[in-house]
Design a protein around this motif. Structure first.
Motif, PDB file in Angstrom:
ATOM      1  N   THR A  81       1.749   2.767  13.469  1.00 10.18           N
ATOM      2  CA  THR A  81       1.018   3.039  12.432  1.00 10.18           C
ATOM      3  C   THR A  81      -0.291   2.294  12.069  1.00 10.18           C
ATOM      4  O   THR A  81      -0.211   1.220  12.993  1.00 10.18           O
ATOM      5  N   SER A  82      -1.238   2.668  11.467  1.00  9.60           N
ATOM      6  CA  SER A  82      -2.465   1.729  11.336  1.00  9.60           C
ATOM      7  C   SER A  82      -2.167   0.758  10.220  1.00  9.60           C
ATOM      8  O   SER A  82      -1.105   1.077   9.200  1.00  9.60           O
ATOM      9  N   PRO A  83      -2.621  -0.407  10.136  1.00 12.06           N
ATOM     10  CA  PRO A  83      -2.600  -1.365   9.229  1.00 12.06           C
ATOM     11  C   PRO A  83      -3.401  -1.209   7.884  1.00 12.06           C
ATOM     12  O   PRO A  83      -4.172  -1.744   7.323  1.00 12.06           O
ATOM     13  N   LEU A  84      -3.162  -0.072   7.221  1.00 13.36           N
ATOM     14  CA  LEU A  84      -3.629   0.324   5.904  1.00 13.36           C
ATOM     15  C   LEU A  84      -2.162   0.460   5.086  1.00 13.36           C
ATOM     16  O   LEU A  84      -1.454   1.131   5.268  1.00 13.36           O
ATOM     17  N   MET A  85      -2.492   0.508   3.479  1.00 12.72           N
ATOM     18  CA  MET A  85      -1.303   0.376   2.937  1.00 12.72           C
ATOM     19  C   MET A  85      -0.860   1.798   2.647  1.00 12.72           C
ATOM     20  O   MET A  85       0.555   1.881   2.821  1.00 12.72           O
ATOM     21  N   ARG A  86      -1.463   2.895   2.873  1.00 14.90           N
ATOM     22  CA  ARG A  86      -0.864   3.969   2.400  1.00 14.90           C
ATOM     23  C   ARG A  86      -0.326   4.412   3.896  1.00 14.90           C
ATOM     24  O   ARG A  86       0.749   5.438   3.700  1.00 14.90           O
ATOM     25  N   THR A  87      -0.740   4.200   5.052  1.00 14.88           N
ATOM     26  CA  THR A  87       0.141   4.399   6.132  1.00 14.88           C
ATOM     27  C   THR A  87       1.200   3.773   6.499  1.00 14.88           C
ATOM     28  O   THR A  87       2.237   4.097   6.895  1.00 14.88           O
ATOM     29  N   LEU A  88       1.330   2.306   5.805  1.00  8.62           N
ATOM     30  CA  LEU A  88       2.392   1.468   6.084  1.00  8.62           C
ATOM     31  C   LEU A  88       3.378   2.043   5.195  1.00  8.62           C
ATOM     32  O   LEU A  88       4.738   2.171   5.277  1.00  8.62           O
ATOM     33  N   GLN A  89       2.972   2.408   4.028  1.00  5.27           N
ATOM     34  CA  GLN A  89       4.006   3.120   3.183  1.00  5.27           C
ATOM     35  C   GLN A  89       4.623   4.219   3.522  1.00  5.27           C
ATOM     36  O   GLN A  89       5.835   4.511   3.523  1.00  5.27           O
ATOM     37  N   THR A  90       3.630   5.119   4.179  1.00  4.83           N
ATOM     38  CA  THR A  90       4.177   6.426   4.594  1.00  4.83           C
ATOM     39  C   THR A  90       5.386   6.054   5.869  1.00  4.83           C
ATOM     40  O   THR A  90       6.276   6.553   5.898  1.00  4.83           O
TER      41      THR A  90
END
Length: 173
Positions: A81-90
């Motif tokens: 995943t990418s290290p951005l909040m929305r991608t980590l949450q997903t």
């Protein structure tokens, strides 16, 4: 021309030597809601490293149900995943091990309420390894929603995720 279905047969490599890659886009983020109404909203600092909306979490829950019911979760070897909040949450919502039980599961994939999610902690038990990689980011740009927190902030919120492929610096290009 015949139908485009894949027909079993000889290929370049035997199937047992091949990996299947599934690409999943993040669920709805708070920036998507206003950005769809007015593109200039993406420039708002309010959407820095945007988290998922309640609808986004519903999308995550629906995809998780599908991934579990289809048996796909058992065949996933690795999640990147990418290290951005929305991608980590997903990623943790779809591929995580469900509810976290302290002192039983080891480290959680996500602590409770990470990114103002209102969600309980998510377990790493029976979950494939998850790695955050900088090069998986959709954009490096001027929009605050595409900029991120420091890796140390994420390591606190997502303790069982491997951040070794993400730069320790905050990248704001």
């Amino acid at each position: 021309m015949q139908d485009m279905d894949i027909i079993p047969g000889p290929g370049l490599f035997p199937a047992h030597r091949c990996k299947t890659i599934h690409v999943v886009r993040h669920a709805q983020g708070v920036h998507n809601v206003e950005g769809d109404k007015n593109y200039k909203a993406y420039l708002s600092p309010e959407y820095f490293d945007a988290e998922l909306t309640p609808l986004g979490w519903q999308q995550v829950d629906n995809l998780r149900k599908h991934v579990v019911a289809s048996g796909l979760l058992e065949r996933v070897d690795l999640v990147i995943t990418s290290p951005l909040m929305r991608t980590l949450q997903t990623a943790v919502g779809v591929f995580g091990g469900g509810s976290y039980t302290d002192r039983v599961d080891g480290l959680p994939l996500m602590v409770a309420n990470a990114g103002n999610s209102g969600r309980g902690a998510i377990s790493s038990f029976n979950s494939p390894p998850i790695i955050a990689a900088e090069l998986c980011r959709e954009h490096f740009g001027v929009h605050p929603c595409d900029q991120r927190r420091s890796i140390s902030d994420y390591q606190f919120l997502f303790p069982a995720i491997d951040f070794s492929l993400a730069s320790q610096e905050i990248l704001l290009y």
